[in-house]
Design a protein around this motif. Structure first.
Motif, PDB file in Angstrom:
ATOM      1  N   THR A 148       0.818  -1.227   0.000  1.00 35.72           N
ATOM      2  CA  THR A 148       0.000   0.000   0.000  1.00 35.72           C
ATOM      3  C   THR A 148       0.851   1.276   0.000  1.00 35.72           C
ATOM      4  N   ARG A 149       1.985   1.266   0.710  1.00 30.76           N
ATOM      5  CA  ARG A 149       2.783   2.492   0.789  1.00 30.76           C
ATOM      6  C   ARG A 149       3.445   2.845  -0.542  1.00 30.76           C
ATOM      7  N   ALA A 150       3.686   1.829  -1.372  1.00 28.49           N
ATOM      8  CA  ALA A 150       4.335   2.093  -2.669  1.00 28.49           C
ATOM      9  C   ALA A 150       3.329   2.079  -3.811  1.00 28.49           C
ATOM     10  N   GLU A 207      -1.054 -10.475   7.808  1.00 30.91           N
ATOM     11  CA  GLU A 207       0.149  -9.748   8.235  1.00 30.91           C
ATOM     12  C   GLU A 207       1.377 -10.506   7.780  1.00 30.91           C
ATOM     13  N   ARG A 208       2.517  -9.799   7.722  1.00 34.05           N
ATOM     14  CA  ARG A 208       3.773 -10.461   7.346  1.00 34.05           C
ATOM     15  C   ARG A 208       4.008 -11.678   8.235  1.00 34.05           C
ATOM     16  N   GLN A 209       3.762 -11.502   9.558  1.00 28.46           N
ATOM     17  CA  GLN A 209       4.054 -12.582  10.510  1.00 28.46           C
ATOM     18  C   GLN A 209       3.264 -13.846  10.181  1.00 28.46           C
ATOM     19  N   HIS A 241      12.963 -14.095   3.872  1.00 34.14           N
ATOM     20  CA  HIS A 241      13.391 -12.898   3.132  1.00 34.14           C
ATOM     21  C   HIS A 241      12.185 -12.173   2.551  1.00 34.14           C
ATOM     22  N   ASP A 242      12.247 -10.835   2.580  1.00 34.55           N
ATOM     23  CA  ASP A 242      11.186 -10.013   1.990  1.00 34.55           C
ATOM     24  C   ASP A 242      11.298 -10.037   0.470  1.00 34.55           C
ATOM     25  N   ALA A 243      10.177 -10.301  -0.195  1.00 38.51           N
ATOM     26  CA  ALA A 243      10.169 -10.170  -1.663  1.00 38.51           C
ATOM     27  C   ALA A 243      10.555  -8.758  -2.072  1.00 38.51           C
ATOM     28  N   ALA A 244      10.262  -7.810  -1.179  1.00 36.87           N
ATOM     29  CA  ALA A 244      10.499  -6.392  -1.487  1.00 36.87           C
ATOM     30  C   ALA A 244      11.974  -6.002  -1.389  1.00 36.87           C
ATOM     31  N   ARG A 245      12.861  -6.977  -1.158  1.00 37.25           N
ATOM     32  CA  ARG A 245      14.316  -6.691  -1.153  1.00 37.25           C
ATOM     33  C   ARG A 245      14.944  -7.448  -2.317  1.00 37.25           C
ATOM     34  N   PRO A 246      14.921  -6.865  -3.521  1.00 37.89           N
ATOM     35  CA  PRO A 246      15.360  -7.600  -4.707  1.00 37.89           C
ATOM     36  C   PRO A 246      16.843  -7.459  -5.041  1.00 37.89           C
ATOM     37  N   ARG A 296      20.263  -1.616  12.026  1.00 42.84           N
ATOM     38  CA  ARG A 296      18.998  -1.666  11.280  1.00 42.84           C
ATOM     39  C   ARG A 296      18.834  -3.081  10.739  1.00 42.84           C
ATOM     40  N   ALA A 297      17.727  -3.727  11.112  1.00 41.10           N
ATOM     41  CA  ALA A 297      17.515  -5.128  10.694  1.00 41.10           C
ATOM     42  C   ALA A 297      17.086  -5.193   9.236  1.00 41.10           C
ATOM     43  N   GLN A 298      17.705  -6.097   8.502  1.00 49.04           N
ATOM     44  CA  GLN A 298      17.303  -6.368   7.124  1.00 49.04           C
ATOM     45  C   GLN A 298      16.851  -7.828   7.050  1.00 49.04           C
ATOM     46  N   THR A 299      16.635  -8.304   5.876  1.00 49.96           N
ATOM     47  CA  THR A 299      16.492  -9.735   5.642  1.00 49.96           C
ATOM     48  C   THR A 299      17.526 -10.095   4.570  1.00 49.96           C
ATOM     49  N   PRO A 300      17.964 -11.336   4.409  1.00 55.54           N
ATOM     50  CA  PRO A 300      17.406 -12.542   5.021  1.00 55.54           C
ATOM     51  C   PRO A 300      17.698 -12.632   6.517  1.00 55.54           C
ATOM     52  N   GLN A 301      16.758 -13.320   7.187  1.00 57.56           N
ATOM     53  CA  GLN A 301      16.937 -13.657   8.589  1.00 57.56           C
ATOM     54  C   GLN A 301      16.905 -15.182   8.639  1.00 57.56           C
ATOM     55  N   GLY A 302      17.992 -15.775   9.136  1.00 57.49           N
ATOM     56  CA  GLY A 302      18.147 -17.233   9.053  1.00 57.49           C
ATOM     57  C   GLY A 302      18.075 -17.896  10.422  1.00 57.49           C
ATOM     58  N   PHE A 333       5.110  -9.013  15.984  1.00 60.04           N
ATOM     59  CA  PHE A 333       6.421  -8.383  15.830  1.00 60.04           C
ATOM     60  C   PHE A 333       6.587  -7.978  14.370  1.00 60.04           C
ATOM     61  N   THR A 334       7.552  -7.093  14.118  1.00 56.25           N
ATOM     62  CA  THR A 334       7.746  -6.660  12.723  1.00 56.25           C
ATOM     63  C   THR A 334       8.804  -7.476  11.996  1.00 56.25           C
ATOM     64  N   ASP A 335       9.584  -8.272  12.706  1.00 59.21           N
ATOM     65  CA  ASP A 335      10.497  -9.174  11.989  1.00 59.21           C
ATOM     66  C   ASP A 335      10.605 -10.509  12.727  1.00 59.21           C
ATOM     67  N   ASP A 336      11.294 -11.462  12.102  1.00 58.71           N
ATOM     68  CA  ASP A 336      11.352 -12.818  12.651  1.00 58.71           C
ATOM     69  C   ASP A 336      12.373 -12.921  13.773  1.00 58.71           C
ATOM     70  N   LEU A 374      18.257  -2.696   0.023  1.00 59.21           N
ATOM     71  CA  LEU A 374      17.143  -1.857   0.472  1.00 59.21           C
ATOM     72  C   LEU A 374      15.807  -2.572   0.324  1.00 59.21           C
ATOM     73  N   LYS A 375      14.859  -2.180   1.198  1.00 66.72           N
ATOM     74  CA  LYS A 375      13.497  -2.709   1.073  1.00 66.72           C
ATOM     75  C   LYS A 375      12.672  -1.674   0.339  1.00 66.72           C
ATOM     76  N   ILE A 376      12.038  -2.093  -0.743  1.00 65.62           N
ATOM     77  CA  ILE A 376      11.175  -1.165  -1.483  1.00 65.62           C
ATOM     78  C   ILE A 376       9.918  -0.965  -0.647  1.00 65.62           C
TER      79      ILE A 376
HETATM   80  C1  LIG Z   1      11.459  -7.661   8.206  1.00 62.60           C
HETATM   81  C2  LIG Z   1      11.926  -6.262   7.941  1.00 62.60           C
HETATM   82  O1  LIG Z   1      12.215  -6.101   6.583  1.00 62.60           O
HETATM   83  C3  LIG Z   1      13.222  -6.039   8.704  1.00 62.60           C
HETATM   84  O2  LIG Z   1      13.662  -4.743   8.523  1.00 62.60           O
HETATM   85  C4  LIG Z   1      10.907  -5.233   8.339  1.00 62.60           C
HETATM   86  O3  LIG Z   1      10.706  -5.282   9.735  1.00 62.60           O
HETATM   87  C5  LIG Z   1       9.595  -5.367   7.614  1.00 62.60           C
HETATM   88  O4  LIG Z   1       8.762  -4.329   8.048  1.00 62.60           O
HETATM   89  P1  LIG Z   1       7.422  -3.939   7.283  1.00 62.60           P
HETATM   90  O5  LIG Z   1       6.724  -2.955   8.148  1.00 62.60           O
HETATM   91  O6  LIG Z   1       6.678  -5.218   7.102  1.00 62.60           O
HETATM   92  O7  LIG Z   1       7.848  -3.301   6.008  1.00 62.60           O
END
Ligand SMILES: C[C@](O)(CO)[C@H](O)COP(=O)(O)O
Ligand SMILES: Nc1ccn([C@@H]2O[C@H](COP(=O)(O)OP(=O)(O)OP(=O)(O)O)[C@@H](O)[C@H]2O)c(=O)n1
Length: 396
Positions: A14-16, A85-87, A108-113, A162-168, A188-191, A212-214
Motif C-alpha cells: 500500500t505504501r508504494a 500480516e507479514r508474521q 526474506h522479503d520479496a520487497a528486497r530484490p 537496522r535489521a534487514q532480511t534474510p533472517q536465518g 512483531f515486525t520481523d522474525d 534496500l526494502k522497497i
Molecule cells: C522484516 C523487515 O524487513 C526487517 O527490517 C521489516 O521489519 C519489515 O517491516 P514492514 O513494516 O513489514 O515493512
C-alpha cells in the motif's frame, strides 16, 4: 544439510502503491519483476536448496509471470497462500516447508530484490555458528526521538543496527517460536524479534546498503539507480541477406510491404528482424539465430520472424538485463523504406517491449552496386546494446 529460502510476497504494497498498477513485488524494476529478481537471488545461490514463495491468492497470475522469468526453476516449490500480516505469511510458509524438512530456513522479503549473494552467505554462516543470524547494518545517523515536530531526546546509537532480511534460523526452532507467538497473539515486525522473544540467541551478519526494502514509490527509483550502477552495457551486431523471389509482399522489420517480388527464406525472410535478433544474441554472447532456430527444424518453416526477436528479448530478460537501444539499417534499391519507417520502429518496439524512442530504422541504397544494387536481394545490418547485471555473468 538442506537450506530453504522463504520469500514473503503476500503483501499489498500500500505504501508504494501506484493506482491501477500491480503491487510493488510485481512491478517492473529495470525491465524485470521485483519478485523475479528476488527469487532469482536465492535460486542462483549455491548454498540454497529450496525456494518457496508466500503469495496472496489473488496475485497468482502475476506470480506465474514472475516465476516464468526465472533462468532456472529447479529449486522452486509451488507457492503457498499468505496471511493478513507479514508474521502470519511467514508462519504459513514455515508450515508449508514441513515436507522439504530443511535444517535451516532463510526468511526474506520479496520487497528486497537487490540482496548481494555474499550477504546471504554471511547469514547462512551465522546460522551455522550461532543457530540464528540476520542481515543488518550499523546505524550511521544520530537518532532523535520526537513528537509534534519537536525533539524530545537523543538516543545513543552505540550498538544499534537496522535489521534487514534474510533472517536465518534453525527451521524447527523458528517454526516453534512463530507458532507460540501466534497462539499468544503477540506480534512483531520481523522474525528475529520472535526468536528473541522465544529466548533464542540471534547473531548479526553484516548486511548492505544495497539491500534496500522497497517501501515507498521513491524506493523504486533508488533501486533502479542501484541496478544501473551494477550493470554493464554490451553491444552486438547482426547482418543478414535474403534474395528476391516470387511473391508480391516483403516483410521488413515486422511490417508487410506490397512489392513486385517477395523475399526467399525458410521463415518469412524478414531480413531486418533477423539481423536484429542476431545483434541482441551477439550482445549476450548467446550464439546466433541459426543456432537457436535451425533452418533444418520444420517448426520454423514460414515462421513469423517476430518469434525469433521475442525469444532474443526473453533471453535478455531472463538474465536480468534490458535492451537499451537498437538500430537497423536496410540496404536495398526498392521498396522505399521511408514511408514505412515509423511502422517498423513501432513494430520492433512492441516486440522488444521497449519505448519506440529507443528503436531506430534507417535505409540506404548501395548506389546500384553489388547484389543489392542489381535488385537481387535485400541486406540488413543491426546493432543492439543491452544492459546486464555483473552478477549475471555466470548465466551469460
Ligand atoms: C522484516 C523487515 O524487513 C526487517 O527490517 C521489516 O521489519 C519489515 O517491516 P514492514 O513494516 O513489514 O515493512
Ligand atoms: N500480509 C503480508 C504482508 C507483507 N508481506 C511481505 O512482507 C514483506 C515486507 O513487508 P512490506 O514491505 O511492509 O510490504 P507490504 O505489506 O506489501 O507493504 P505495505 O505495508 O506498504 O502495504 C513484503 O515482501 C511483503 O510482500 C507478506 O508476505 N504478507
Amino acid at each position: 544439510m538442506t537450506i530453504a529460502a522463504l520469500i514473503v510476497a503476500a503483501g499489498r504494497g500500500t505504501r508504494a502503491a501506484t493506482p491501477g498498477a500491480p503491487p510493488k513485488q510485481y512491478a517492473r524494476l529495470a525491465g524485470q519483476m521485483v519478485l523475479t529478481r528476488t527469487l532469482a537471488l536465492f535460486c542462483a545461490h549455491p548454498l540454497v536448496d529450496r525456494v518457496l514463495a508466500v503469495i496472496a491468492e489473488e496475485h497468482r497470475g502475476w506470480y506465474e509471470q514472475a516465476a516464468s522469468g526465472l533462468p532456472d526453476r529447479g529449486k522452486l516449490l509451488p507457492p503457498v497462500a499468505g496471511g493478513t500480516e507479514r508474521q502470519s505469511s511467514v508462519l504459513n510458509g514455515l508450515n508449508a516447508l514441513e515436507d522439504a524438512a530443511p535444517e535451516i530456513v532463510l526468511v526474506h522479503d520479496a520487497a528486497r530484490p537487490l540482496t548481494p549473494a555474499n550477504v546471504i552467505s554471511r547469514v547462512i554462516e551465522g546460522v551455522e555458528t550461532h543457530g540464528a543470524s540476520i542481515a543488518a547494518v550499523p546505524v550511521a545517523d544520530t537518532l532523535k526521538r520526537g513528537q509534534n515536530e519537536l525533539i524530545e531526546g537523543t538516543i545513543d546509537r552505540t550498538g544499534l543496527w537496522r535489521a534487514q532480511t534474510p533472517q536465518g534460523f534453525a527451521y524447527k526452532a523458528i517454526r516453534n517460536a512463530h507458532e507460540a507467538a501466534a497462539q499468544r497473539q503477540v506480534t512483531f515486525t520481523d522474525d528475529a524479534s520472535i526468536a528473541e522473544w522465544a529466548g533464542m540467541r540471534v547473531a548479526l551478519a553484516m548486511g548492505s546498503e544495497r539491500n534496500l526494502k522497497i517501501t515507498s514509490r521513491e524506493d523504486m527509483a533508488l533501486a533502479e539507480s542501484l541496478i544501473a550502477q551494477g550493470a554493464e552495457t554490451r553491444v552486438g551486431t547482426g547482418f543478414d541477406v535474403h534474395a528476391f523471389g516470387p511473391g508480391d509482399t516483403v516483410w521488413l522489420c515486422g511490417v508487410p510491404i506490397p512489392h513486385e517480388r517477395g523475399l526467399v527464406g525458410h521463415s518469412d525472410a524478414d531480413v531486418g528482424l533477423h539481423a536484429l535478433t542476431d545483434a541482441i544474441l551477439g550482445a549476450l554472447a548467446a550464439g546466433d539465430i541459426g543456432a537457436h532456430f535451425p533452418p533444418s527444424d520444420p517448426q520454423w518453416r514460414a515462421a513469423a520472424s517476430h518469434i525469433f526477436l521475442e525469444r532474443a528479448a526473453d533471453e535478455v530478460e531472463r538474465r536480468g538485463g534490458r535492451i537499451v537501444n537498437a538500430d537497423v539499417t536496410l540496404i536495398c534499391e526498392a521498396p522505399k523504406i521511408g514511408p514505412h519507417r515509423q511502422a517498423m520502429r513501432s513494430a520492433i518496439a512492441e516486440i522488444l517491449r521497449v519505448p519506440v524512442r529507443r528503436i531506430s530504422v534507417k535505409a540506404t541504397t548501395s548506389e546500384k552496386l553489388g547484389f543489392t544494387g542489381r535488385r537481387e536481394g535485400i541486406a540488413a545490418m543491426a546493432t543492439a546494446s543491452v544492459a546486464v547485471p555483473f552478477s549475471g555473468d555466470e548465466t551469460c
